[in-house]
Design an enzyme around this catalytic site. Structure first.
Site, PDB file in Angstrom:
ATOM      1  N   ASP A  61       0.832  -1.207   0.000  1.00  0.00           N
ATOM      2  CA  ASP A  61       0.000   0.000   0.000  1.00  0.00           C
ATOM      3  C   ASP A  61       0.864   1.254   0.000  1.00  0.00           C
ATOM      4  O   ASP A  61       2.059   1.209   0.345  1.00  0.00           O
ATOM      5  CB  ASP A  61      -0.962   0.005   1.182  1.00  0.00           C
ATOM      6  N   GLU A  63       0.147  -1.339   5.733  1.00  0.00           N
ATOM      7  CA  GLU A  63       1.236  -0.799   6.558  1.00  0.00           C
ATOM      8  C   GLU A  63       1.059   0.684   6.799  1.00  0.00           C
ATOM      9  O   GLU A  63       1.448   1.205   7.850  1.00  0.00           O
ATOM     10  CB  GLU A  63       2.583  -1.080   5.887  1.00  0.00           C
TER      11      GLU A  63
END
Length: 439
Positions: free
Chosen positions: A88, A152
């Site tokens: 991400d 994350e």
């Protein structure tokens, strides 16, 4: 250089192409579950499968996909090593950029786009290295567990936290882990090239502050104004001078930097020592103390109404061993009229700088950057290593990049016009390969 023969031209081409391809897959994490990593996870899994591995795709929430695969080593008695990167990225506004942030454009030897340094570059390096090994018949000494994670950039609840809690068996034997962000070139402005390798992280303490008071008409005196109470607390927090606290990693960093600059390592006068290190002080300065920065305010609903409640959010960070002091300080700074709680909390990490693994990371960098100076450092922020530490995995930050003078690597994390030089990716693949084969 003989070691470079372990990396073929296809690997050099692939690391650039994979970085660009992954950038073009928009995995923006806006928080609150607003993200979909699955297309990037499928992309990574397909390339792992092409290297003869058997990747597993795992989701806690639909579309929030993680990928885990294991490369078998030659020594079954050796501890395994976790190699992880997140899929991400943080949001990017196209109107602020020189190129579209999800174009993955390659221009003048540079790959542009969100994730170019945080951290689709490392994801691409991992894929390029293991595919190179498959072509050349290379096996590492110890098992390498590869994990590409979701989430994350938010809570990690759908990513490394989910993997550590729900699928610990996939990481059996792992005692150490490697991920972002270290082994990049830091130019100090006087000709020195420094390569900091992360051996620690400050803990995450995102706080929610709530002030309560007496609601009323805005035209009347109000000695119990929630907004005023909150503002006083926020002012105290923002102006607080945290005391210096040196962790073993930061002590080692200051000692090695002092030797590099030929000055006395006076650890009793840290601020004075930092003043003698020039721009290299930036590698250490954020991690010599705890910190708390107010970032968000929420209060009121009409200009002539005093609200009964006001809320603020604070980005707090604490050093390894510093959480008790952090809590006590926040209790004092908020005072009796403001309550605080953890909006999100994760542990601080400490990794030994005298370990065999750290020495091998250092050796890998020095082989391909002999002019560089490797030093340990503690990251001011946090990574997925926090969640994987629940499994007893010691985490290091090692994403090798050789960067040109004037390339402000730190500013590009979550910044505008994020980009990475092609040559930096080539360097990273060579160094990562060297380290992993000898780890």
């Amino acid at each position: 250089m003989a070691e470079q023969q372990h990396i073929d031209e296809q690997a050099l081409d692939e690391v650039v192409r994979f970085t660009s391809d992954l950038i073009r897959i928009d995995t923006t994490n806006r928080g609150g579950g607003d993200c979909r990593e699955r297309p990037a996870a499928e992309y990574a899994a397909e390339r792992l499968a092409g290297a003869g591995l058997a990747p597993t795709l795992l989701e806690r929430t639909e579309g929030r996909t993680n990928v885990v695969a294991r490369v078998e080593g030659t020594d079954p008695s050796a501890d395994a090593l976790l190699l992880h990167g997140h899929l991400d990225v943080v949001p990017a506004r196209a109107e602020d950029w020189s190129v579209h942030p999800f174009s993955g454009e390659i221009r003048d030897g540079v790959v542009w786009g969100r994730g170019a340094v945080d951290m689709k570059n490392m994801d691409a390096m991992i894929l390029a290295v293991v595919r190179n090994w498959a072509r050349l018949g290379v096996r590492p000494r110890r098992d390498i567990v590869i994990a590409f994670t979701a989430d994350e950039e938010a809570s990690a609840e759908d990513g490394s936290g989910f993997l550590a809690d729900a699928h610990p068996g996939l990481f059996e034997g792992c005692t150490e882990g490697v991920s972002e962000a270290g082994a990049f070139t830091f130019h100090d402005g006087s000709g020195r090239e420094i390569y900091p390798i992360a051996a620690g992280e400050r803990g995450t303490a995102w706080l929610k502050l709530t002030a309560r008071g007496r609601a009323g008409h805005g035209s009347k005196p109000n000695g119990e104004n929630a907004v005023t109470r909150l503002a006083k607390a926020i002012t105290r927090i923002g102006g607080h001078e945290w005391p210096t606290r040196l962790t073993p990693t930061v002590r080692a960093a200051l000692t090695e930097l002092a030797a590099l600059y030929g000055v006395e390592a006076d650890l009793d006068d840290v601020d004075g020592l930092l003043g003698k290190l020039g721009s290299a002080a930036a590698l250490v300065e954020p991690t010599v103390r705890n910190s708390a920065n107010p970032t968000m305010l929420e209060a009121g609903y009409k200009i002539n109404v005093v609200p009964a409640e006001a809320v603020a959010f604070v980005d707090g960070r604490f050093l390894p061993g510093g959480e008790d002091e952090f809590r006590a300080t926040l209790d004092r700074l908020t005072g009796p009229d403001v309550e605080w709680e953890f909006h999100h909390r994760e542990v601080a990490l400490q990794a030994p700088v005298d370990s065999v693994t750290y020495a091998r990371m250092r050796a890998a960098v020095e082989e391909f950057a002999p002019e560089g100076h490797v030093v340990p450092f503690c990251m001011s922020g946090g990574t997925d290593a926090k969640q994987f530490s629940r499994l007893g995995i010691t985490g290091y930050g090692f994403t090798p990049l050789k960067l040109p003078e004037g390339f402000d690597y730190a500013a590009l994390f979550h910044g505008v016009d994020e980009r990475v030089p092609v040559e930096a990716l080539h360097f990273g693949v060579r160094v990562l390969d060297r380290f992993l084969r000898t780890a």
